[in-house]
Scaffold this active site. Sequence first.
Site, PDB file in Angstrom:
ATOM      1  N   ASP A  11      55.717  99.744  25.909  1.00 15.52           N
ATOM      2  CA  ASP A  11      54.573  98.709  26.196  1.00 15.52           C
ATOM      3  C   ASP A  11      55.577  97.207  26.074  1.00 15.52           C
ATOM      4  O   ASP A  11      56.278  97.357  25.214  1.00 15.52           O
ATOM      5  CB  ASP A  11      53.293  98.373  26.031  1.00 15.52           C
ATOM      6  CG  ASP A  11      53.161  99.023  24.520  1.00 15.52           C
ATOM      7  OD1 ASP A  11      53.949  98.006  23.533  1.00 15.52           O
ATOM      8  OD2 ASP A  11      51.948  98.409  23.519  1.00 15.52           O
ATOM      9  N   HIS A  12      54.990  96.110  26.055  1.00 18.26           N
ATOM     10  CA  HIS A  12      55.410  95.115  25.561  1.00 18.26           C
ATOM     11  C   HIS A  12      55.746  95.297  23.719  1.00 18.26           C
ATOM     12  O   HIS A  12      56.628  94.658  23.413  1.00 18.26           O
ATOM     13  CB  HIS A  12      54.962  93.810  25.813  1.00 18.26           C
ATOM     14  CG  HIS A  12      53.011  93.703  24.489  1.00 18.26           C
ATOM     15  ND1 HIS A  12      52.326  94.479  25.466  1.00 18.26           N
ATOM     16  CD2 HIS A  12      52.772  93.067  23.900  1.00 18.26           C
ATOM     17  CE1 HIS A  12      50.973  94.206  24.907  1.00 18.26           C
ATOM     18  NE2 HIS A  12      51.375  93.868  24.465  1.00 18.26           N
ATOM     19  N   CYS A  68      55.464 102.591  21.760  1.00 18.12           N
ATOM     20  CA  CYS A  68      54.237 101.105  20.963  1.00 18.12           C
ATOM     21  C   CYS A  68      54.063  99.903  20.267  1.00 18.12           C
ATOM     22  O   CYS A  68      55.308 100.918  19.562  1.00 18.12           O
ATOM     23  CB  CYS A  68      52.513 101.860  22.561  1.00 18.12           C
ATOM     24  SG  CYS A  68      52.324 102.362  20.555  1.00 18.12           S
ATOM     25  N   THR A  70      52.117 100.790  17.763  1.00 17.69           N
ATOM     26  CA  THR A  70      51.390 101.606  16.609  1.00 17.69           C
ATOM     27  C   THR A  70      52.513 102.867  17.167  1.00 17.69           C
ATOM     28  O   THR A  70      52.781 104.006  15.889  1.00 17.69           O
ATOM     29  CB  THR A  70      50.343 102.052  16.345  1.00 17.69           C
ATOM     30  OG1 THR A  70      49.539 102.118  18.057  1.00 17.69           O
ATOM     31  CG2 THR A  70      49.557 100.326  15.848  1.00 17.69           C
ATOM     32  N   GLY A  71      52.578 103.654  18.001  1.00 15.82           N
ATOM     33  CA  GLY A  71      52.914 104.649  18.373  1.00 15.82           C
ATOM     34  C   GLY A  71      51.628 105.665  18.316  1.00 15.82           C
ATOM     35  O   GLY A  71      51.675 106.598  19.280  1.00 15.82           O
ATOM     36  N   HIS A 101      58.832 123.634  14.434  1.00 21.34           N
ATOM     37  CA  HIS A 101      57.302 124.174  14.959  1.00 21.34           C
ATOM     38  C   HIS A 101      56.957 124.163  15.583  1.00 21.34           C
ATOM     39  O   HIS A 101      56.438 124.989  16.444  1.00 21.34           O
ATOM     40  CB  HIS A 101      56.545 124.144  13.582  1.00 21.34           C
ATOM     41  CG  HIS A 101      57.289 124.146  12.061  1.00 21.34           C
ATOM     42  ND1 HIS A 101      56.631 123.860  10.849  1.00 21.34           N
ATOM     43  CD2 HIS A 101      58.614 124.859  11.733  1.00 21.34           C
ATOM     44  CE1 HIS A 101      57.240 124.059   9.705  1.00 21.34           C
ATOM     45  NE2 HIS A 101      58.369 125.038  10.636  1.00 21.34           N
ATOM     46  N   ASN A 102      56.663 122.719  16.766  1.00 13.76           N
ATOM     47  CA  ASN A 102      55.980 122.423  17.443  1.00 13.76           C
ATOM     48  C   ASN A 102      56.611 122.522  18.901  1.00 13.76           C
ATOM     49  O   ASN A 102      56.123 122.563  19.778  1.00 13.76           O
ATOM     50  CB  ASN A 102      55.380 121.141  17.528  1.00 13.76           C
ATOM     51  CG  ASN A 102      54.545 121.027  15.664  1.00 13.76           C
ATOM     52  OD1 ASN A 102      54.762 120.001  15.314  1.00 13.76           O
ATOM     53  ND2 ASN A 102      53.855 121.820  15.626  1.00 13.76           N
ATOM     54  N   ARG A 112      56.674  98.989  15.296  1.00 11.12           N
ATOM     55  CA  ARG A 112      56.211  97.669  14.181  1.00 11.12           C
ATOM     56  C   ARG A 112      56.491  98.748  12.690  1.00 11.12           C
ATOM     57  O   ARG A 112      57.152  98.150  12.281  1.00 11.12           O
ATOM     58  CB  ARG A 112      54.451  97.906  13.568  1.00 11.12           C
ATOM     59  CG  ARG A 112      54.085  96.432  12.858  1.00 11.12           C
ATOM     60  CD  ARG A 112      52.568  97.017  12.804  1.00 11.12           C
ATOM     61  NE  ARG A 112      52.248  95.681  12.062  1.00 11.12           N
ATOM     62  CZ  ARG A 112      51.089  94.712  12.335  1.00 11.12           C
ATOM     63  NH1 ARG A 112      50.843  94.246  13.495  1.00 11.12           N
ATOM     64  NH2 ARG A 112      50.956  94.118  11.404  1.00 11.12           N
ATOM     65  N   HIS A 137      55.559 130.641  15.123  1.00 11.50           N
ATOM     66  CA  HIS A 137      55.630 129.686  16.316  1.00 11.50           C
ATOM     67  C   HIS A 137      55.716 129.575  17.641  1.00 11.50           C
ATOM     68  O   HIS A 137      54.486 128.571  17.887  1.00 11.50           O
ATOM     69  CB  HIS A 137      57.381 129.266  16.305  1.00 11.50           C
ATOM     70  CG  HIS A 137      56.901 127.986  14.622  1.00 11.50           C
ATOM     71  ND1 HIS A 137      56.176 128.021  14.014  1.00 11.50           N
ATOM     72  CD2 HIS A 137      58.970 128.716  13.446  1.00 11.50           C
ATOM     73  CE1 HIS A 137      56.754 127.764  12.579  1.00 11.50           C
ATOM     74  NE2 HIS A 137      57.662 128.339  12.618  1.00 11.50           N
ATOM     75  N   ARG A 140      51.689 130.098  17.902  1.00  8.48           N
ATOM     76  CA  ARG A 140      50.872 128.559  18.022  1.00  8.48           C
ATOM     77  C   ARG A 140      51.314 127.930  19.511  1.00  8.48           C
ATOM     78  O   ARG A 140      50.031 127.225  19.600  1.00  8.48           O
ATOM     79  CB  ARG A 140      50.976 127.800  16.203  1.00  8.48           C
ATOM     80  CG  ARG A 140      50.859 128.336  15.471  1.00  8.48           C
ATOM     81  CD  ARG A 140      51.699 128.538  14.170  1.00  8.48           C
ATOM     82  NE  ARG A 140      51.522 129.374  12.771  1.00  8.48           N
ATOM     83  CZ  ARG A 140      51.509 129.936  11.591  1.00  8.48           C
ATOM     84  NH1 ARG A 140      53.364 128.820  11.745  1.00  8.48           N
ATOM     85  NH2 ARG A 140      51.368 130.434  11.553  1.00  8.48           N
TER      86      ARG A 140
HETATM   87  C1  RB5 Z   1      49.661  96.417  21.897  1.00  7.54           C
HETATM   88  O1  RB5 Z   1      48.851  95.014  21.146  1.00  7.54           O
HETATM   89  C2  RB5 Z   1      49.180  97.443  21.118  1.00  7.54           C
HETATM   90  O2  RB5 Z   1      47.763  97.693  20.902  1.00  7.54           O
HETATM   91  C3  RB5 Z   1      49.991  98.797  21.774  1.00  7.54           C
HETATM   92  O3  RB5 Z   1      51.476  98.759  21.581  1.00  7.54           O
HETATM   93  C4  RB5 Z   1      49.771 100.318  20.471  1.00  7.54           C
HETATM   94  O4  RB5 Z   1      49.899 100.027  19.120  1.00  7.54           O
HETATM   95  C5  RB5 Z   1      48.930 100.719  21.400  1.00  7.54           C
HETATM   96  O5  RB5 Z   1      48.084 102.289  20.388  1.00  7.54           O
END
Ligand code: RB5
Length: 151
Positions: A11-12, A68, A70-71, A101-102, A112, A137, A140
């Site tokens: 995303d952005h 994104c 946070t991921g 493992h996965n 971020r 593995h 699982r």
């Molecule tokens: C966008 O503001 C933010 O919510 C997105 O990048 C992401 O981290 C969502 O989980």
Amino acid sequence: MTKLKLAIGSDHGGFDLKEEIIVELKSWDYEVIDFGCFNKDSFDYPDSGHKVSRAVASGEVDRGILICTTGIGMSMVANRYSKVRAALCRSCDMTYLTRIHNNANMIVFGARYTTILDARAMLIVFLESQFSEVDRHIKRVEKIEKCLGPE
Ligand code: RB5
């Protein structure tokens, strides 16, 4: 050795890191399909998250990369697909263990918290390490795909 075919999306919040990663992947001769976003305008992460996840789930590509802020949102999207095993990674050790493992076939970054240098190191591990095909593995990972009920 045949190179893996890759899909990437963001995303952005992940756009800048995605662009830097694409440059790296191309310099390593990987074929990479970019499912957007394509600029820094506000963008809903599920829109590219679903596209990359479908490409991995269908076998159109071998592995996926999602980014994104946070991921976390991208991980939630990707892990709705039973054929996708998405791992939100912040270290090479996590990346190595999730391959071993996965059998993770999708790596997710939170832009971020992840520099291009860190992403680069984790991608080398993600793309070059092999799933440990030992019985425990395999068993699982098979259990991940089993839907146990509505609860
Ligand atoms: C966008 O503001 C933010 O919510 C997105 O990048 C992401 O981290 C969502 O989980």
